[in-house]
Motif scaffolding. Structure first.
Motif, PDB file in Angstrom:
ATOM      1  N   ALA A 191     -18.051 -10.098  16.526  1.00 58.75           N
ATOM      2  CA  ALA A 191     -16.803  -9.608  15.942  1.00 58.75           C
ATOM      3  C   ALA A 191     -16.813  -9.771  14.429  1.00 58.75           C
ATOM      4  CB  ALA A 191     -15.613 -10.342  16.550  1.00 58.75           C
ATOM      5  N   GLY A 192     -17.331 -10.902  13.942  1.00 57.32           N
ATOM      6  CA  GLY A 192     -17.397 -11.120  12.501  1.00 57.32           C
ATOM      7  C   GLY A 192     -18.305 -10.131  11.812  1.00 57.32           C
ATOM      8  N   GLN A 193     -19.447  -9.816  12.436  1.00 61.23           N
ATOM      9  CA  GLN A 193     -20.349  -8.827  11.850  1.00 61.23           C
ATOM     10  C   GLN A 193     -19.703  -7.445  11.845  1.00 61.23           C
ATOM     11  OE1 GLN A 193     -24.799  -9.614  12.772  1.00 61.23           O
ATOM     12  NE2 GLN A 193     -23.691 -10.575  14.477  1.00 61.23           N
ATOM     13  N   ALA A 194     -19.031  -7.114  12.948  1.00 61.49           N
ATOM     14  CA  ALA A 194     -18.350  -5.824  13.014  1.00 61.49           C
ATOM     15  C   ALA A 194     -17.230  -5.744  11.984  1.00 61.49           C
ATOM     16  CB  ALA A 194     -17.794  -5.601  14.419  1.00 61.49           C
ATOM     17  N   LEU A 195     -16.486  -6.834  11.850  1.00 63.05           N
ATOM     18  CA  LEU A 195     -15.402  -6.868  10.876  1.00 63.05           C
ATOM     19  C   LEU A 195     -15.920  -6.577   9.477  1.00 63.05           C
ATOM     20  CD1 LEU A 195     -12.487  -7.552   9.988  1.00 63.05           C
ATOM     21  CD2 LEU A 195     -13.227  -9.949   9.845  1.00 63.05           C
ATOM     22  N   GLU A 196     -16.990  -7.241   9.084  1.00 63.07           N
ATOM     23  CA  GLU A 196     -17.489  -7.044   7.727  1.00 63.07           C
ATOM     24  C   GLU A 196     -18.065  -5.641   7.546  1.00 63.07           C
ATOM     25  OE1 GLU A 196     -18.342  -8.671   3.742  1.00 63.07           O
ATOM     26  OE2 GLU A 196     -16.751  -8.481   5.233  1.00 63.07           O
ATOM     27  N   ARG A 197     -18.691  -5.116   8.590  1.00 61.61           N
ATOM     28  CA  ARG A 197     -19.205  -3.741   8.470  1.00 61.61           C
ATOM     29  C   ARG A 197     -18.050  -2.767   8.254  1.00 61.61           C
ATOM     30  NH1 ARG A 197     -24.592  -1.712  11.179  1.00 61.61           N
ATOM     31  NH2 ARG A 197     -24.810   0.241  10.038  1.00 61.61           N
ATOM     32  N   VAL A 198     -16.961  -2.958   8.979  1.00 58.41           N
ATOM     33  CA  VAL A 198     -15.779  -2.114   8.804  1.00 58.41           C
ATOM     34  C   VAL A 198     -15.213  -2.271   7.394  1.00 58.41           C
ATOM     35  CG1 VAL A 198     -13.381  -1.801   9.533  1.00 58.41           C
ATOM     36  CG2 VAL A 198     -15.183  -2.034  11.243  1.00 58.41           C
ATOM     37  N   LEU A 199     -15.104  -3.515   6.925  1.00 57.64           N
ATOM     38  CA  LEU A 199     -14.527  -3.757   5.606  1.00 57.64           C
ATOM     39  C   LEU A 199     -15.379  -3.149   4.489  1.00 57.64           C
ATOM     40  CD1 LEU A 199     -13.334  -7.451   5.999  1.00 57.64           C
ATOM     41  CD2 LEU A 199     -11.907  -5.393   5.976  1.00 57.64           C
ATOM     42  N   LEU A 200     -16.692  -3.230   4.624  1.00 54.62           N
ATOM     43  CA  LEU A 200     -17.553  -2.646   3.592  1.00 54.62           C
ATOM     44  C   LEU A 200     -17.456  -1.125   3.604  1.00 54.62           C
ATOM     45  CD1 LEU A 200     -20.746  -4.903   3.711  1.00 54.62           C
ATOM     46  CD2 LEU A 200     -18.680  -5.150   2.317  1.00 54.62           C
ATOM     47  N   GLU A 201     -17.404  -0.530   4.790  1.00 58.31           N
ATOM     48  CA  GLU A 201     -17.223   0.928   4.859  1.00 58.31           C
ATOM     49  C   GLU A 201     -15.859   1.320   4.276  1.00 58.31           C
ATOM     50  OE1 GLU A 201     -19.212   3.256   5.434  1.00 58.31           O
ATOM     51  OE2 GLU A 201     -20.687   2.737   6.979  1.00 58.31           O
ATOM     52  N   ALA A 202     -14.836   0.540   4.575  1.00 57.82           N
ATOM     53  CA  ALA A 202     -13.514   0.824   4.023  1.00 57.82           C
ATOM     54  C   ALA A 202     -13.526   0.734   2.501  1.00 57.82           C
ATOM     55  CB  ALA A 202     -12.484  -0.142   4.605  1.00 57.82           C
ATOM     56  N   ARG A 245     -11.143   7.234   9.530  1.00 59.77           N
ATOM     57  CA  ARG A 245     -10.913   6.469  10.760  1.00 59.77           C
ATOM     58  C   ARG A 245     -12.158   6.495  11.653  1.00 59.77           C
ATOM     59  NH1 ARG A 245      -5.039   6.189  12.688  1.00 59.77           N
ATOM     60  NH2 ARG A 245      -3.790   6.664  10.838  1.00 59.77           N
ATOM     61  N   THR A 246     -12.758   7.657  11.772  1.00 62.30           N
ATOM     62  CA  THR A 246     -13.958   7.781  12.610  1.00 62.30           C
ATOM     63  C   THR A 246     -15.098   6.940  12.063  1.00 62.30           C
ATOM     64  OG1 THR A 246     -13.326  10.017  13.301  1.00 62.30           O
ATOM     65  CG2 THR A 246     -15.641   9.412  13.527  1.00 62.30           C
ATOM     66  N   THR A 247     -15.267   6.949  10.754  1.00 69.19           N
ATOM     67  CA  THR A 247     -16.317   6.136  10.128  1.00 69.19           C
ATOM     68  C   THR A 247     -16.114   4.655  10.434  1.00 69.19           C
ATOM     69  OG1 THR A 247     -16.700   7.704   8.339  1.00 69.19           O
ATOM     70  CG2 THR A 247     -17.324   5.419   7.924  1.00 69.19           C
ATOM     71  N   LEU A 248     -14.883   4.198  10.353  1.00 68.37           N
ATOM     72  CA  LEU A 248     -14.606   2.784  10.602  1.00 68.37           C
ATOM     73  C   LEU A 248     -14.781   2.440  12.079  1.00 68.37           C
ATOM     74  CD1 LEU A 248     -11.483   2.255   8.302  1.00 68.37           C
ATOM     75  CD2 LEU A 248     -13.917   2.048   7.746  1.00 68.37           C
ATOM     76  N   GLU A 249     -14.378   3.341  12.955  1.00 71.15           N
ATOM     77  CA  GLU A 249     -14.583   3.112  14.389  1.00 71.15           C
ATOM     78  C   GLU A 249     -16.069   3.018  14.716  1.00 71.15           C
ATOM     79  OE1 GLU A 249     -10.613   5.550  16.003  1.00 71.15           O
ATOM     80  OE2 GLU A 249     -12.557   6.559  15.777  1.00 71.15           O
ATOM     81  N   PHE A 268       0.843  -1.185   0.000  1.00 69.93           N
ATOM     82  CA  PHE A 268       0.000   0.000   0.000  1.00 69.93           C
ATOM     83  C   PHE A 268       0.888   1.248   0.000  1.00 69.93           C
ATOM     84  CE2 PHE A 268      -3.411  -2.459   2.632  1.00 69.93           C
ATOM     85  CZ  PHE A 268      -3.700  -3.238   1.519  1.00 69.93           C
ATOM     86  N   ALA A 269       0.326   2.356  -0.447  1.00 65.34           N
ATOM     87  CA  ALA A 269       1.067   3.609  -0.495  1.00 65.34           C
ATOM     88  C   ALA A 269       1.373   4.105   0.916  1.00 65.34           C
ATOM     89  CB  ALA A 269       0.272   4.660  -1.262  1.00 65.34           C
ATOM     90  N   GLU A 270       2.499   4.797   1.047  1.00 62.89           N
ATOM     91  CA  GLU A 270       2.851   5.419   2.331  1.00 62.89           C
ATOM     92  C   GLU A 270       2.061   6.723   2.446  1.00 62.89           C
ATOM     93  OE1 GLU A 270       4.753   4.183   4.612  1.00 62.89           O
ATOM     94  OE2 GLU A 270       6.129   2.751   3.679  1.00 62.89           O
ATOM     95  N   ARG A 271       0.785   6.590   2.692  1.00 63.31           N
ATOM     96  CA  ARG A 271      -0.139   7.726   2.717  1.00 63.31           C
ATOM     97  C   ARG A 271      -1.059   7.579   3.911  1.00 63.31           C
ATOM     98  NH1 ARG A 271      -4.745   8.291  -1.966  1.00 63.31           N
ATOM     99  NH2 ARG A 271      -6.116   9.805  -0.895  1.00 63.31           N
ATOM    100  N   ASP A 272      -1.255   8.637   4.646  1.00 64.19           N
ATOM    101  CA  ASP A 272      -2.037   8.563   5.867  1.00 64.19           C
ATOM    102  C   ASP A 272      -3.527   8.400   5.563  1.00 64.19           C
ATOM    103  OD1 ASP A 272      -2.421   8.426   8.543  1.00 64.19           O
ATOM    104  OD2 ASP A 272      -2.080  10.558   8.957  1.00 64.19           O
ATOM    105  N   LEU A 273      -4.256   7.887   6.552  1.00 63.96           N
ATOM    106  CA  LEU A 273      -5.705   7.749   6.430  1.00 63.96           C
ATOM    107  C   LEU A 273      -6.362   9.005   6.998  1.00 63.96           C
ATOM    108  CD1 LEU A 273      -6.221   4.088   7.714  1.00 63.96           C
ATOM    109  CD2 LEU A 273      -5.642   4.869   5.414  1.00 63.96           C
ATOM    110  N   PRO A 274      -7.286   9.613   6.276  1.00 67.16           N
ATOM    111  CA  PRO A 274      -7.963  10.804   6.801  1.00 67.16           C
ATOM    112  C   PRO A 274      -8.675  10.514   8.120  1.00 67.16           C
ATOM    113  CG  PRO A 274      -8.415  10.522   4.460  1.00 67.16           C
ATOM    114  CD  PRO A 274      -7.737   9.269   4.926  1.00 67.16           C
ATOM    115  N   GLY A 275      -8.720  11.511   8.985  1.00 67.66           N
ATOM    116  CA  GLY A 275      -9.357  11.344  10.282  1.00 67.66           C
ATOM    117  C   GLY A 275     -10.819  10.964  10.179  1.00 67.66           C
ATOM    118  N   GLU A 276     -11.526  11.539   9.190  1.00 68.56           N
ATOM    119  CA  GLU A 276     -12.947  11.229   9.070  1.00 68.56           C
ATOM    120  C   GLU A 276     -13.168   9.774   8.650  1.00 68.56           C
ATOM    121  OE1 GLU A 276     -11.766  13.531   5.265  1.00 68.56           O
ATOM    122  OE2 GLU A 276     -11.332  13.562   7.420  1.00 68.56           O
TER     123      GLU A 276
END
Length: 331
Positions: free
Chosen positions: A260-271, A142-146, A132-140
């Motif tokens: 945890a599995g449901q949360a994982l997939e929700r995070v992955l789909l948002e990502a 990160r918040t969406t994934l959290e 992956f690129a050496e590029r930071d993730l925007p704060g917004e």
């Protein structure tokens, strides 16, 4: 409640979406049974696809099935259905992981539009074993994934530098333990597909999804080839400072693993909707002793279930899936 059972085409579409979920080594350890008269779709674990060496307690199996359950909920909302979901509905049947009662929406109980919004990401989500690129993730972002993890009763933490270094050390420790364990490669060999087998596979990790060998860098990427030769596979440098996130729940048990599995997939789909590439590793978490060390050092609580690597780069190829007819029974 729906006035009549769903037609076979709709049920098939729901299960097809469910089975697009990630699972350990793409073993796809699930089965589905739709009971039309009850409008009930049951999710069962498939013990023949368990991994006794890498996952002796079936924790990862439950996480994979939880991810499939979340996709099912998303697909139901997209089909304008309400999905009432119960985890582990029968204590006497531990392989029955969830029961989903499907019904038509009502004015006071509409389909979940937030879930429906995620539906396009199901087919686009990939596991990427590329740099992956050496590029930071925007704060917004990160918040969406959290927030996505929190909505499913889990916690997503972006570790600080010291904590991330600890996690990377744990991954290296897991790799060292594998070298000393003669049975460590047993599950990997069973669930990887090389040569001509990769072209016809319906499960497992085919060689075209291995990604390049890591020449340099500190990103936690499992090498599914091991010592085996893979034709036309190059080597390259990965990130020196990978962006990691840790997914955890407060408890440790089958219901927690499914959450945890449901949360994982929700995070992955948002990502995926945020145009992030993602990869997963539970390598350092397969041993309970190492898993406890992966906790947030500030709180020392919670159970870490997955290490996510996030960034901007190639999404990776789609991995094969079993035909729906092989995993779905309709009565």
């Amino acid at each position: 409640m729906a006035s009549r059972p769903l037609d076979e085409r709709t049920v098939t579409a729901l299960v097809a979406a469910a089975t697009a979920a990630p699972s350990m080594h793409n073993a796809q350890p699930w089965r589905f049974h739709y009971r039309g008269a009850e409008h009930l779709l049951l999710l069962r674990a498939d013990p023949e696809r368990a991994m006794p060496h890498s996952d002796p307690g079936d924790r990862s199996l439950h996480i994979g099935c939880g991810a499939a359950l979340f996709n099912l909920r998303v697909a139901a909302a997209h089909a304008d259905l309400v999905a009432d979901t119960g985890l582990l509905p029968d204590p006497g049947d531990p392989l029955l992981l969830a029961a989903v009662r499907l019904s038509a929406p009502l004015p006071h109980r509409p389909a979940d539009t937030e879930l429906s919004r995620l539906h396009p990401a199901i087919s686009r989500r990939r596991t990427s074993r590329h740099p992956f690129a050496e590029r930071d993730l925007p704060g917004e972002v990160r918040t969406t994934l959290e927030n996505a993890a929190a909505q499913e009763g889990a916690e997503l933490v972006f570790p600080g530098a010291w904590h991330a270094e600890t996690v990377l050390d744990l991954v290296r420790d897991a790799e060292s333990r594998d070298l000393a364990d003669p049975g460590a490669e047993e599950d990997v060999v069973r669930w990887t597909r090389l040569g001509a087998e990769a072209d016809t596979a319906v499960d497992g990790v085919p060689e075209y999804a291995f990604g390049p060998r890591k020449q340099d860098g500190r990103a936690p990427v499992r090498d599914f080839a091991g010592r085996r030769a893979v034709a036309d596979r190059g080597t390259t440098a990965f990130e020196d400072v990978p962006h990691l996130a840790l997914l955890s729940t407060r408890g440790e048990g089958p219901a927690d693993w499914l959450r945890a599995g449901q949360a994982l997939e929700r995070v992955l789909l948002e990502a995926t909707l945020a145009d992030l590439a993602t990869s997963l590793t539970s390598h350092a978490l397969e041993d309970r002793e190492l898993r406890l060390l992966a906790r947030d050092p500030a709180s020392g609580t919670g159970q870490v279930h997955m290490v996510l690597r996030l960034g901007y780069g190639p999404r990776g190829p789609a991995t094969p899936r079993r035909p729906v007819r092989d995993v779905l029974e309709i009565t």
